[in-house]
Design a protein around this motif. Structure first.
Motif, mmCIF file in Angstrom:
data_model
loop_
_atom_site.group_PDB
_atom_site.id
_atom_site.type_symbol
_atom_site.label_atom_id
_atom_site.label_comp_id
_atom_site.label_asym_id
_atom_site.label_seq_id
_atom_site.Cartn_x
_atom_site.Cartn_y
_atom_site.Cartn_z
ATOM 1 N N ARG A 294 -7.702 -5.138 15.138
ATOM 2 C CA ARG A 294 -6.664 -6.018 14.582
ATOM 3 C C ARG A 294 -6.332 -5.662 13.138
ATOM 4 N NH1 ARG A 294 -8.187 -11.106 16.436
ATOM 5 N NH2 ARG A 294 -6.780 -12.035 14.912
ATOM 6 N N VAL A 295 -6.848 -4.553 12.617
ATOM 7 C CA VAL A 295 -6.719 -4.221 11.197
ATOM 8 C C VAL A 295 -5.780 -3.034 11.010
ATOM 9 C CG1 VAL A 295 -7.950 -3.453 9.124
ATOM 10 C CG2 VAL A 295 -9.023 -5.099 10.681
ATOM 11 N N LEU A 296 -4.923 -3.116 9.979
ATOM 12 C CA LEU A 296 -4.039 -2.022 9.589
ATOM 13 C C LEU A 296 -4.196 -1.750 8.092
ATOM 14 C CD1 LEU A 296 -0.878 -3.155 11.574
ATOM 15 C CD2 LEU A 296 -2.313 -1.182 12.098
ATOM 16 N N LEU A 297 -3.972 -0.490 7.700
ATOM 17 C CA LEU A 297 -4.152 -0.065 6.316
ATOM 18 C C LEU A 297 -2.868 0.577 5.789
ATOM 19 C CD1 LEU A 297 -7.537 1.886 6.752
ATOM 20 C CD2 LEU A 297 -7.228 -0.592 6.446
ATOM 21 N N SER A 298 -2.558 0.342 4.521
ATOM 22 C CA SER A 298 -1.414 1.002 3.892
ATOM 23 C C SER A 298 -1.499 0.832 2.378
ATOM 24 C CB SER A 298 -0.091 0.437 4.448
ATOM 25 O OG SER A 298 0.909 1.426 4.499
ATOM 26 N N HIS A 299 -0.439 1.282 1.666
ATOM 27 C CA HIS A 299 -0.425 1.224 0.195
ATOM 28 C C HIS A 299 0.641 0.293 -0.373
ATOM 29 C CE1 HIS A 299 -1.470 5.493 1.362
ATOM 30 N NE2 HIS A 299 -2.492 5.264 0.550
ATOM 31 N N GLY A 314 -0.095 8.183 -4.771
ATOM 32 C CA GLY A 314 0.757 8.722 -3.723
ATOM 33 C C GLY A 314 0.447 8.233 -2.322
ATOM 34 N N PHE A 315 1.280 8.657 -1.370
ATOM 35 C CA PHE A 315 1.154 8.235 0.016
ATOM 36 C C PHE A 315 -0.076 8.837 0.704
ATOM 37 C CE2 PHE A 315 5.810 7.922 -0.733
ATOM 38 C CZ PHE A 315 5.973 6.572 -0.455
ATOM 39 N N SER A 316 -0.698 9.844 0.099
ATOM 40 C CA SER A 316 -1.857 10.497 0.705
ATOM 41 C C SER A 316 -3.178 9.866 0.300
ATOM 42 C CB SER A 316 -1.880 11.985 0.300
ATOM 43 O OG SER A 316 -0.646 12.600 0.555
ATOM 44 N N HIS A 317 -3.133 8.818 -0.498
ATOM 45 C CA HIS A 317 -4.354 8.257 -1.067
ATOM 46 C C HIS A 317 -5.355 7.813 -0.008
ATOM 47 C CE1 HIS A 317 -6.976 5.967 -3.694
ATOM 48 N NE2 HIS A 317 -6.704 4.854 -3.043
ATOM 49 N N ILE A 318 -4.904 7.114 1.016
ATOM 50 C CA ILE A 318 -5.840 6.658 2.053
ATOM 51 C C ILE A 318 -6.495 7.856 2.728
ATOM 52 C CG2 ILE A 318 -5.965 5.569 4.342
ATOM 53 C CD1 ILE A 318 -4.017 3.447 3.300
ATOM 54 N N VAL A 323 -10.482 7.308 3.123
ATOM 55 C CA VAL A 323 -11.225 7.689 4.327
ATOM 56 C C VAL A 323 -12.592 8.294 3.985
ATOM 57 C CG1 VAL A 323 -11.252 9.304 6.267
ATOM 58 C CG2 VAL A 323 -9.254 7.864 5.877
ATOM 59 N N PRO A 324 -12.703 9.231 3.010
ATOM 60 C CA PRO A 324 -14.044 9.721 2.662
ATOM 61 C C PRO A 324 -14.988 8.615 2.198
ATOM 62 C CG PRO A 324 -12.374 11.194 1.796
ATOM 63 C CD PRO A 324 -11.646 9.987 2.309
ATOM 64 N N LYS A 325 -14.461 7.628 1.471
ATOM 65 C CA LYS A 325 -15.286 6.501 1.038
ATOM 66 C C LYS A 325 -15.711 5.658 2.242
ATOM 67 C CE LYS A 325 -16.993 3.701 -2.186
ATOM 68 N NZ LYS A 325 -18.110 4.100 -3.063
ATOM 69 N N GLY A 330 -20.243 4.167 6.202
ATOM 70 C CA GLY A 330 -20.743 4.042 7.561
ATOM 71 C C GLY A 330 -19.720 4.018 8.672
ATOM 72 N N PHE A 331 -18.435 4.202 8.371
ATOM 73 C CA PHE A 331 -17.427 4.232 9.426
ATOM 74 C C PHE A 331 -17.493 5.565 10.164
ATOM 75 C CE2 PHE A 331 -15.781 0.772 6.933
ATOM 76 C CZ PHE A 331 -15.113 -0.042 7.847
ATOM 77 N N THR A 332 -17.301 5.525 11.481
ATOM 78 C CA THR A 332 -17.281 6.744 12.286
ATOM 79 C C THR A 332 -15.863 7.310 12.351
ATOM 80 O OG1 THR A 332 -16.784 5.596 14.368
ATOM 81 C CG2 THR A 332 -19.118 5.773 13.725
#
Length: 351
Positions: A294-299, A314-318, A323-325, A330-332
């Motif tokens: 149910r979760v979405l991510l954006s800037h 910028g738009f590439s931040h996520i 994502v590396p963070k 612990g995210f797969t």
């Protein structure tokens, strides 16, 4: 996860839902945000006039709404910066951007087409109505708004008849919700019920706003499963309230202010804006509660200073930084794909 069937409407025509790739569900490529100018502290005013330069970008990150140049997000230099930014987003693995500029924000569909053609990134345009303060005709009836949204979803957009909108959004409201905004929510629900299309809401800056929007929307016939509540990372700040909202309403919960690392929030100074690390922790609460789908991510980039050319993330931040963070927390890979590919695709899938 099962593959979606069907197509979504982009500014360049229909696109197979399974070809969208990594998707940002709440961004802007062109708009004007000058309505929301905020007076800066008097002793800092001299640093917040004129263009964005190395010597004042630090002040701008603290007071982004106190520089008119920063709020003009639809001039030539912004377009050049956005185009380069979206090219980098493509280079770093991005596939699709959902452009949330609706009526009131001066959307620019021809520019969306140019960006998509130049970069290969899918751009999905929205219809609908932003907050009352940005409207030139506050007397529009619910029926008139319904007619415009239905036409733009099924025939073509008013200023660009060869392009159809792919979703309704962002549908904006303030707090308390104004009469115009309530009619816009109701008209959105009626179109959604008819077309089974995705929608996205911008809530007012009060913890009661998301639930009130969803109440109006559902009572008018809208499907909560196809709705996004945006900006929850500045609206529902207590984790228990956030999860209570998610339990009560089956909509998508969106954390779309990634990249903002300033605790002082000019548009509601009493709010302590959370950091990216805290946003990731909010997502972890959803994972622990088995609600990651149910979760979405954006800037929600809507000012110059957040673009790379102007010293921003910028738009590439996520993709590059968040994502590396998340992996460190612990995210797969499968969970990250759920958040960046599958959830956006499922929201966009009509049913």
């Amino acid at each position: 996860m099962a593959r979606a069937s069907g197509y979504v409407q982009t500014v360049l025509g229909e696109k197979d839902l399974n070809q969208l790739g990594k998707t940002l569900t709440h961004e802007h490529l062109s708009l004007s945000f000058t309505t929301f100018y905020c007076q800066p502290p008097s002793h800092l005013e001299r640093f917040l006039n004129g263009k964005i330069e190395l010597q004042n970008v630090g002040f701008l990150k603290q007071y982004p709404y106190s520089n008119t140049y920063n709020l003009i997000y639809n001039d030539r230099c912004t377009e050049e910066a956005v185009l380069e930014d979206v090219k980098l987003y493509k280079e770093f693995g991005g596939g699709t951007i959902v452009e949330n500029s609706s009526h009131g924000l001066k959307r620019n569909i021809p520019f969306m087409k140019k960006v998509s053609e130049s970069t290969g990134v899918n751009i999905i345009a929205g219809t609908g109505y932003y907050v009352n303060a940005t409207q030139t005709n506050e007397g529009l009836s619910k029926e008139e708004m319904y007619d415009v949204m239905l036409k733009e979803m099924t025939t073509g957009c008013e200023e660009c008849p060869d392009v159809k909108a792919g979703f309704i959004g962002e549908v904006g409201s303030s707090w308390p919700i104004a009469a115009f905004e309530k009619r816009a929510i109701q008209a959105t629900a009626q179109v959604q019920e008819q077309l089974k299309c995705p929608v996205s809401f911008h809530p007012g800056r009060d913890p009661a706003a998301p639930s009130e929007i969803m109440r109006i929307y559902q009572e008018a016939g809208g499907d909560a499963r196809k709705a996004i509540l945006s900006h929850l990372d500045r609206t529902l700040l207590r984790p228990e309230i956030l999860l209570e909202f998610a339990d009560d309403v089956m909509c998508y919960c969106q954390f779309d202010l990634f990249g903002i690392e300033c605790s002082y929030y000019q548009l509601k100074p009493s709010v302590d804006m959370i950091s990216d690390a805290q946003r990731i922790d909010r997502v972890k609460y959803f994972r622990a509660d088995q609600k990651l789908d149910r979760v979405l991510l954006s800037h929600d980039i809507h000012t110059k200073h957040r673009l790379i050319k102007f010293g921003g993330h910028g738009f590439s931040h996520i993709l590059n930084n968040v994502v590396p963070k998340m992996i460190l927390k612990g995210f797969t890979t499968e969970e990250i794909d759920t958040l960046t590919i599958h959830n956006p695709r499922n929201w966009l899938t009509p049913y």
